[in-house]
Scaffold this motif. Structure first.
Motif, PDB file in Angstrom:
ATOM      1  N   GLY A  64      54.110  30.740  40.055  1.00  0.00           N
ATOM      2  CA  GLY A  64      52.920  29.968  39.667  1.00  0.00           C
ATOM      3  C   GLY A  64      52.798  29.701  38.190  1.00  0.00           C
ATOM      4  O   GLY A  64      51.698  29.417  37.685  1.00  0.00           O
ATOM      5  N   GLU A  65      53.912  29.740  37.473  1.00  0.00           N
ATOM      6  CA  GLU A  65      53.909  29.495  36.031  1.00  0.00           C
ATOM      7  C   GLU A  65      54.239  28.028  35.748  1.00  0.00           C
ATOM      8  O   GLU A  65      55.060  27.419  36.432  1.00  0.00           O
ATOM      9  N   ASP A  66      53.601  27.455  34.729  1.00  0.00           N
ATOM     10  CA  ASP A  66      53.852  26.068  34.369  1.00  0.00           C
ATOM     11  C   ASP A  66      55.225  25.893  33.734  1.00  0.00           C
ATOM     12  O   ASP A  66      55.688  26.758  32.966  1.00  0.00           O
ATOM     13  N   VAL A  67      55.845  24.765  34.045  1.00  0.00           N
ATOM     14  CA  VAL A  67      57.099  24.364  33.406  1.00  0.00           C
ATOM     15  C   VAL A  67      56.861  23.008  32.757  1.00  0.00           C
ATOM     16  O   VAL A  67      56.557  22.027  33.439  1.00  0.00           O
ATOM     17  N   HIS A  68      56.979  22.947  31.433  1.00  0.00           N
ATOM     18  CA  HIS A  68      56.740  21.710  30.688  1.00  0.00           C
ATOM     19  C   HIS A  68      57.952  20.786  30.832  1.00  0.00           C
ATOM     20  O   HIS A  68      59.097  21.247  30.822  1.00  0.00           O
TER      21      HIS A  68
END
Length: 241
Positions: free
Chosen positions: A204-208
């Motif tokens: 659930g971590e953002d990836v730019h």
């Protein structure tokens, strides 16, 4: 600190009857892997460039780097890779941790050795947003319609192409966070991994996203090598003018 991590663990099985892994095939006047390492070597942001390859190619890779990239000694480290892509990345993190330590500002810019046409701009943006966000993927908008089919026989869905992107590399990560997330995965989750960005997605971590380039191709098949030769010749022609 920022480290370049070049993944050269492929065997080149899809290249046909090649006598060596595709990253060691000649492209123009030097091997594919050297073109790639050079793109990192000319960027002054890297504390060290770490090249990871099959065990039997470690010494040959060291010799190639020494031959083609003067002044690389002490700045380019060649190590044995792992059994999978992500194990190879973990090997690079282990090396960094043992020799430099890991902290919240340790960033790795990981890149396929067989993508020799990345640009300075792509590397620069990966570093910038890697330091800011902790996870970066280089992508280009999908140009073909994407068809999903779990069984490979019947289409189950056709996603909106406007929301689809094709992944490239580099992929850039906070090394300490990536290690922690990877170690948190169970064996079943690890089986689903196709690249390191999915580790962040699973948790659930953002990836730019960073905009790639259509010419940032991955040399996988014989046709790709012919296209790459054309690109090298085109670049050489521009440099001569």
């Amino acid at each position: 600190m920022v480290f370049g991590v070049i993944l050269a663990g492929g065997t080149g099985s899809r290249m046909g009857n090649a006598s060596k892994p595709k990253q060691y095939l000649m492209l123009g006047d030097k091997p594919v892997i050297i073109h790639t390492v050079e793109k990192f070597f000319i960027h002054n942001a890297f504390e060290k460039i770490i090249v990871l390859c099959p065990k039997q190619w470690v010494e040959d890779t060291k010799d190639l780097v020494k031959k083609y990239i003067p002044g690389s000694q002490g700045h380019v480290e060649v190590l044995e890779g792992g059994m999978t892509r992500n194990e190879t990345i973990m090997n690079s993190i282990t090396y960094i941790e043992e020799n430099y330590g890991l902290d919240d500002s340790t960033v790795i810019v990981t890149h396929d050795s067989v993508r020799p046409f990345l640009t300075y701009r792509i590397i620069e943006e990966n570093i910038k947003y890697g330091l800011k966000y902790g996870a970066v993927d280089t992508v280009v908008p999908a140009t073909d319609t994407i068809v999903e089919s779990p069984d490979g026989a019947v289409a189950s869905s056709v996603p909106d192409r406007r929301r689809m992107y094709q992944g490239q590399t580099p992929q850039t990560f906070n090394a300490k966070k990536l290690k922690g997330l990877y170690l948190s995965l169970n064996d079943e989750e690890k089986e689903t991994l196709t690249d390191a960005c999915k580790i962040f997605v699973l948790r659930g971590e953002d990836v730019h996203l960073v905009q790639g380039e259509t010419f940032n191709i991955k040399i996988t098949y014989p046709y790709d090598l012919r296209v790459a030769e054309s690109l090298v010749q085109e670049q050489a022609g521009k440099n001569d003018n």
